[in-house]
Motif scaffolding. Structure first.
Motif, mmCIF file in Angstrom:
data_model
loop_
_atom_site.group_PDB
_atom_site.id
_atom_site.type_symbol
_atom_site.label_atom_id
_atom_site.label_comp_id
_atom_site.label_asym_id
_atom_site.label_seq_id
_atom_site.Cartn_x
_atom_site.Cartn_y
_atom_site.Cartn_z
ATOM 1 N N PHE A 2 0.857 -1.180 0.000
ATOM 2 C CA PHE A 2 0.000 0.000 0.000
ATOM 3 C C PHE A 2 0.893 1.229 0.000
ATOM 4 N N PRO A 3 0.437 2.331 -0.611
ATOM 5 C CA PRO A 3 1.235 3.561 -0.605
ATOM 6 C C PRO A 3 1.225 4.198 0.783
ATOM 7 N N GLU A 4 2.000 5.242 0.929
ATOM 8 C CA GLU A 4 2.002 6.009 2.162
ATOM 9 C C GLU A 4 0.773 6.913 2.197
ATOM 10 N N PHE A 5 0.300 7.235 3.420
ATOM 11 C CA PHE A 5 -0.900 8.056 3.575
ATOM 12 C C PHE A 5 -0.577 9.347 4.322
ATOM 13 N N LYS A 6 -1.377 10.378 4.015
ATOM 14 C CA LYS A 6 -1.255 11.669 4.681
ATOM 15 C C LYS A 6 -2.631 12.112 5.156
ATOM 16 N N ILE A 7 -2.712 12.637 6.383
ATOM 17 C CA ILE A 7 -3.992 13.100 6.920
ATOM 18 C C ILE A 7 -4.498 14.288 6.108
ATOM 19 N N ARG A 385 1.590 2.423 6.140
ATOM 20 C CA ARG A 385 2.269 3.672 6.493
ATOM 21 C C ARG A 385 1.250 4.803 6.559
ATOM 22 N N SER A 386 0.592 4.885 7.698
ATOM 23 C CA SER A 386 -0.421 5.910 7.927
ATOM 24 C C SER A 386 -0.375 6.317 9.384
ATOM 25 N N ALA A 387 -0.808 7.532 9.671
ATOM 26 C CA ALA A 387 -0.711 8.055 11.029
ATOM 27 C C ALA A 387 -1.436 7.154 12.021
ATOM 28 N N GLY A 420 -16.304 9.139 32.020
ATOM 29 C CA GLY A 420 -15.186 8.205 31.992
ATOM 30 C C GLY A 420 -14.871 7.760 30.578
ATOM 31 N N TYR A 421 -14.254 6.577 30.464
ATOM 32 C CA TYR A 421 -13.808 6.081 29.158
ATOM 33 C C TYR A 421 -15.005 5.722 28.275
ATOM 34 N N GLY A 422 -14.896 6.024 26.976
ATOM 35 C CA GLY A 422 -15.908 5.601 26.019
ATOM 36 C C GLY A 422 -16.533 6.700 25.196
ATOM 37 N N THR A 423 -16.146 7.971 25.426
ATOM 38 C CA THR A 423 -16.750 9.069 24.669
ATOM 39 C C THR A 423 -15.934 9.462 23.439
ATOM 40 N N HIS A 424 -14.918 8.657 23.086
ATOM 41 C CA HIS A 424 -14.105 8.960 21.912
ATOM 42 C C HIS A 424 -14.852 8.513 20.651
ATOM 43 N N GLY A 425 -14.489 8.985 19.446
ATOM 44 C CA GLY A 425 -13.341 9.724 19.105
ATOM 45 C C GLY A 425 -13.603 10.680 17.944
ATOM 46 N N GLU A 426 -12.546 11.250 17.494
ATOM 47 C CA GLU A 426 -12.544 12.144 16.334
ATOM 48 C C GLU A 426 -12.213 11.323 15.089
ATOM 49 N N VAL A 427 -12.908 11.628 13.975
ATOM 50 C CA VAL A 427 -12.674 10.898 12.723
ATOM 51 C C VAL A 427 -11.453 11.499 12.025
ATOM 52 N N VAL A 428 -10.520 10.642 11.634
ATOM 53 C CA VAL A 428 -9.270 11.062 11.002
ATOM 54 C C VAL A 428 -9.203 10.389 9.630
ATOM 55 N N ILE A 429 -9.242 11.203 8.569
ATOM 56 C CA ILE A 429 -9.231 10.681 7.208
ATOM 57 C C ILE A 429 -7.880 10.984 6.552
ATOM 58 N N SER A 430 -7.272 9.946 6.009
ATOM 59 C CA SER A 430 -5.998 10.092 5.295
ATOM 60 C C SER A 430 -6.167 9.628 3.854
ATOM 61 N N ARG A 431 -5.316 10.160 2.975
ATOM 62 C CA ARG A 431 -5.350 9.792 1.555
ATOM 63 C C ARG A 431 -3.949 9.369 1.113
ATOM 64 N N SER A 432 -3.893 8.446 0.176
ATOM 65 C CA SER A 432 -2.592 7.971 -0.305
ATOM 66 C C SER A 432 -1.880 9.098 -1.039
ATOM 67 N N VAL A 433 -0.533 9.088 -0.929
ATOM 68 C CA VAL A 433 0.281 10.132 -1.570
ATOM 69 C C VAL A 433 1.274 9.479 -2.517
#
Length: 433
Positions: A2-7, A385-387, A420-433
């Motif tokens: 797979f290629p490398e990814f960037k957020i 290879r992604s964050a 407490g724990y369980g209120t996550h998370g933020e969506v993080v989208i990466s694309r191949s470079v």
């Protein structure tokens, strides 16, 4: 491989009340919120049960009235609020009743109670059939309906049975996600989202709930599959999970398993309650106390199922099974060298299928905070290879033309310290470079 990814995009669609939904509710997933410039009360009522959240301008509290009496619930540490409260909300998520305030652009949980501890089972269909919402006091701009989410996690692309992404006519992709509630996993539910592959905008489309053991659960960590002219849904029974009590092993607890449901309805829109049955996932020779994170692909007249098996809560690793049908599976491989690896994902690639996973930071040092790629015998053949953001982001990979998207999530909480724990998370989208 797979290629490398960037957020390319981070986003967090926080919603308390989904106004497009109505009362009574099909599941124990409800919310009412209002703007307020003075004392206000919000309530849910079913039969003789009245669940009320109060905000008097300084403190937040809850009251639960049943045929057997009335109880009050307040947090000494979190119940007092300062100035600048813009909205007040009452939510029902699973068995948890929670009151929240909106201040400084953030929702903060101020009081909560587990209703089963006061004799109410809100997941019962007959109780839900009588559920209404109401308000008194200085309530304005009142919104009510389903509870939305404080964050999204466990994100999967909706696929066809062969593992290819299900796309609408305009190219829109569909995702399932765990919509985080104000607390641990039983407060969450499965939601369906549309993803624009160009702008990366997310739009809420609906929710899925699951009937088992006579109750309606917000189970999650779900894979939605288009199989011929019907939908196949596999999910993890987190909606009823109770962890073992380390201080008192004699107390009852409920493990996590996997269920399966089928439907000819359009599960990509609106709310749906599905009858689910256990999906027997093999754990022969493994010290297994539970399984979760199902992902299924049919290839060459064989079903492949990736999942997670736990030796204990929480010590878990990747497993792969195969068979001619989903009720005739046998264990194919297991990576028992891991202790915190989940998000098992089957990805069609170059005429075969590879298996992605997420190696959490609680693994042995050599396999921490990374995305391993395995072959179908679970031999590691590459690393994505992604964050690798916080918590346990999944390797949800989507081909878009000659490029790839990687849709992950992080562990950033929302809702203050009380849940407490369980209120996550933020969506993080990466694309191949």
């Amino acid at each position: 491989m797979f290629p490398e990814f960037k957020i390319v995009r981070r986003q967090r669609p926080v919603t308390i009340a989904v106004e497009s939904s109505t009362f009574p509710r099909p599941a124990a997933n409800a919310a009412i919120e209002a703007a307020c410039d003075g004392p206000v009360s919000l309530s849910f009522t079913s039969g003789g049960d009245v669940l009320t959240g109060f905000y008097d301008g300084r403190r937040v509290s809850l009251a639960v009235a049943t045929g057997s009496g009335r109880t009050s619930h307040a947090s000494r540490r979190h119940g007092r609020v300062g100035r600048g409260v813009g909205r007040f909300a009452l939510t029902l998520t699973g068995t948890m009743l929670t009151a929240l305030t909106y201040e400084g652009g953030v929702w903060v949980a101020r009081a909560r109670v587990d209703l089963t501890e006061v004799g109410i089972e809100p997941r019962d269909e007959s109780w839900l059939a009588g559920l209404t919402a109401g308000h008194e006091g200085s309530a304005e701009d009142v919104r009510s309906g389903a509870f939305g989410q404080l964050g999204l996690r466990d994100i999967r692309v909706v696929t066809y049975a062969d593992g290819s992404p299900f796309r609408e006519d305009d190219g829109t992709l569909l995702l399932t996600a765990t919509s985080a509630g104000p607390g641990f996993f039983p407060t969450a539910h499965t939601s369906v989202w549309a993803l624009d592959p160009v702008t990366y905008d997310l739009v809420h489309r609906g929710a899925l709930y699951f009937v088992r053991d006579g109750l309606v659960y917000g189970d999650h960590a779900t894979h939605l599959v288009r199989d011929g002219d019907e939908w196949l849904v596999t999910t993890s029974t987190w909606g009823g999970f109770k962890a073992p009590d380390k201080t008192d092993p004699s107390k009852p607890w409920s493990p996590v398993g996997v269920t399966i449901a089928r439907s000819r309805a359009d599960l990509t829109r609106g709310e749906h309650v599905l009858d689910s049955t256990p999906l027997a996932l093999p754990t022969d020779g493994l010290m297994s106390v539970g399984v979760w994170d199902p992902h299924v692909v049919r290839r060459d007249d064989q079903w492949l199922v990736g999942y997670v098996s736990a030796r204990k809560y929480f010590d878990f690793h990747t497993v792969l099974a195969s068979g001619p049908s989903l009720d005739a599976l046998s264990l194919r491989a297991a990576r028992t060298d891991r202790t915190a690896t989940e998000g098992t994902t089957l990805v069609p690639l170059g005429g075969t299928v590879v298996v992605g996973a997420s190696d959490g930071r609680d693994n042995p040092r050599r396999v921490r905070a990374r995305y391993p790629i395995f072959d179908l015998d679970l031999n590691e053949v590459a690393e994505l290879r992604s964050a690798y953001v916080t918590n346990l982001p999944w390797p949800t990979l989507i081909p878009v033309g000659d490029e790839w998207l990687h849709v992950a999530f992080d562990g950033t909480p929302h809702g203050g310290r009380l849940p407490g724990y369980g209120t996550h998370g933020e969506v993080v989208i990466s694309r191949s470079v």
